[in-house]
Design a protein around this motif. Sequence first.
Motif, PDB file in Angstrom:
ATOM      1  N   ARG A  50       6.145  38.864  26.058  1.00  0.00           N
ATOM      2  CA  ARG A  50       6.039  37.858  24.985  1.00  0.00           C
ATOM      3  C   ARG A  50       7.039  38.141  23.874  1.00  0.00           C
ATOM      4  NH1 ARG A  50       1.302  34.571  24.912  1.00  0.00           N
ATOM      5  NH2 ARG A  50       1.409  34.139  22.684  1.00  0.00           N
ATOM      6  N   LYS A  51       7.172  39.426  23.521  1.00  0.00           N
ATOM      7  CA  LYS A  51       8.118  39.782  22.441  1.00  0.00           C
ATOM      8  C   LYS A  51       9.541  39.443  22.874  1.00  0.00           C
ATOM      9  CE  LYS A  51       5.847  43.017  19.485  1.00  0.00           C
ATOM     10  NZ  LYS A  51       4.830  43.935  19.966  1.00  0.00           N
ATOM     11  N   GLU A  52       9.876  39.827  24.119  1.00  0.00           N
ATOM     12  CA  GLU A  52      11.251  39.618  24.609  1.00  0.00           C
ATOM     13  C   GLU A  52      11.624  38.143  24.612  1.00  0.00           C
ATOM     14  OE1 GLU A  52      11.385  43.462  27.534  1.00  0.00           O
ATOM     15  OE2 GLU A  52      11.502  41.469  28.462  1.00  0.00           O
ATOM     16  N   ILE A  53      10.696  37.301  25.029  1.00  0.00           N
ATOM     17  CA  ILE A  53      11.057  35.883  25.096  1.00  0.00           C
ATOM     18  C   ILE A  53      10.529  35.101  23.885  1.00  0.00           C
ATOM     19  CG2 ILE A  53      11.482  35.774  27.589  1.00  0.00           C
ATOM     20  CD1 ILE A  53       8.759  34.861  28.120  1.00  0.00           C
ATOM     21  N   GLU A  54      10.128  35.878  22.884  1.00  0.00           N
ATOM     22  CA  GLU A  54       9.777  35.346  21.562  1.00  0.00           C
ATOM     23  C   GLU A  54       8.692  34.281  21.594  1.00  0.00           C
ATOM     24  OE1 GLU A  54      13.433  34.373  19.589  1.00  0.00           O
ATOM     25  OE2 GLU A  54      14.148  36.429  19.708  1.00  0.00           O
ATOM     26  N   ILE A  55       7.638  34.621  22.291  1.00  0.00           N
ATOM     27  CA  ILE A  55       6.466  33.727  22.279  1.00  0.00           C
ATOM     28  C   ILE A  55       5.538  34.224  21.172  1.00  0.00           C
ATOM     29  CG2 ILE A  55       4.505  32.831  23.598  1.00  0.00           C
ATOM     30  CD1 ILE A  55       5.982  33.707  26.154  1.00  0.00           C
TER      31      ILE A  55
END
Length: 219
Positions: A50-55
């Motif tokens: 989630r952090k990596e794809i900014e969710i």
Amino acid sequence: MITVIANLKGGSGKSTVAFNLAVWLEHNQRPVIGYDLDPQCTFSDLAMLRKEIEIKPDIEIHSVRAVLKDQLLSHGDKEVLVDVGAANMAAMKEAITAADRILVPVPPSQTDVWATQRFLHIIGPDTDAMKVNGNQQTLAFVNRADTNKSIRETHETEAALRMLPGIDEVLPQRLRLRTGFRRSLSEGLTVFEMWPKSKAAEEFRALATALYPDVSGQA
Ligand SMILES: Nc1ncnc2c1ncn2[C@@H]1O[C@H](COP(=O)(O)OP(=O)(O)OP(=O)(O)O)[C@@H](O)[C@H]1O
Ligand SMILES: [Mg+2]
């Protein structure tokens, strides 16, 4: 409140439920601290994805192999969610000494009932993971229930779970076997973010609201 999501058998849905609950609580303005005590790291991998794809919202998950009771008790009013499986029995027992409640997902089969019975025995009052908190609750619910209502295993599993010493309540809110749970995880999403109107989302919200009745449940 400290909720430990645990059972012995792999694949019963611990990480799926921990992740969906953590994100649901954050969506509903209830801050969460997660602990991933499983060496497979599913719960923390999902948070990282989630952090990596900014969710948004982010979820804060500590991926650790050992945890002390006092550490779990140090988070004040935050909701603490702990995902732990049989691969880390020492951490499971320690987490259980701090838990306000233990949430036990159980797939609908006799072998899963037996595995749950063994799990209850391991964490039971005669062991070193004995209930130190007198108000601690052990709640079970059926996960991966058959979507065909004429199949009896879900009812039979619930009836068998009700007979097990060590279970305080069998929740009537089941999660059925729905591909949405699996597919959403691969995108770093919960089922209610990916398909808010799906049956899977509806079932998940019912479970989450039963577990956190004071949360407004807009997500
Ligand atoms: N109700 C459900 N319907 C469909 N698929 C589900 C459901 N619950 C869990 N799954 C899927 O089953 C698989 C196993 O679930 P999960 O990883 O949450 O189990 P687990 O108990 O954490 O397993 P482990 O003990 O290996 O950590 C995952 O692919 C997950 O998405
Ligand atoms: Mg897991």
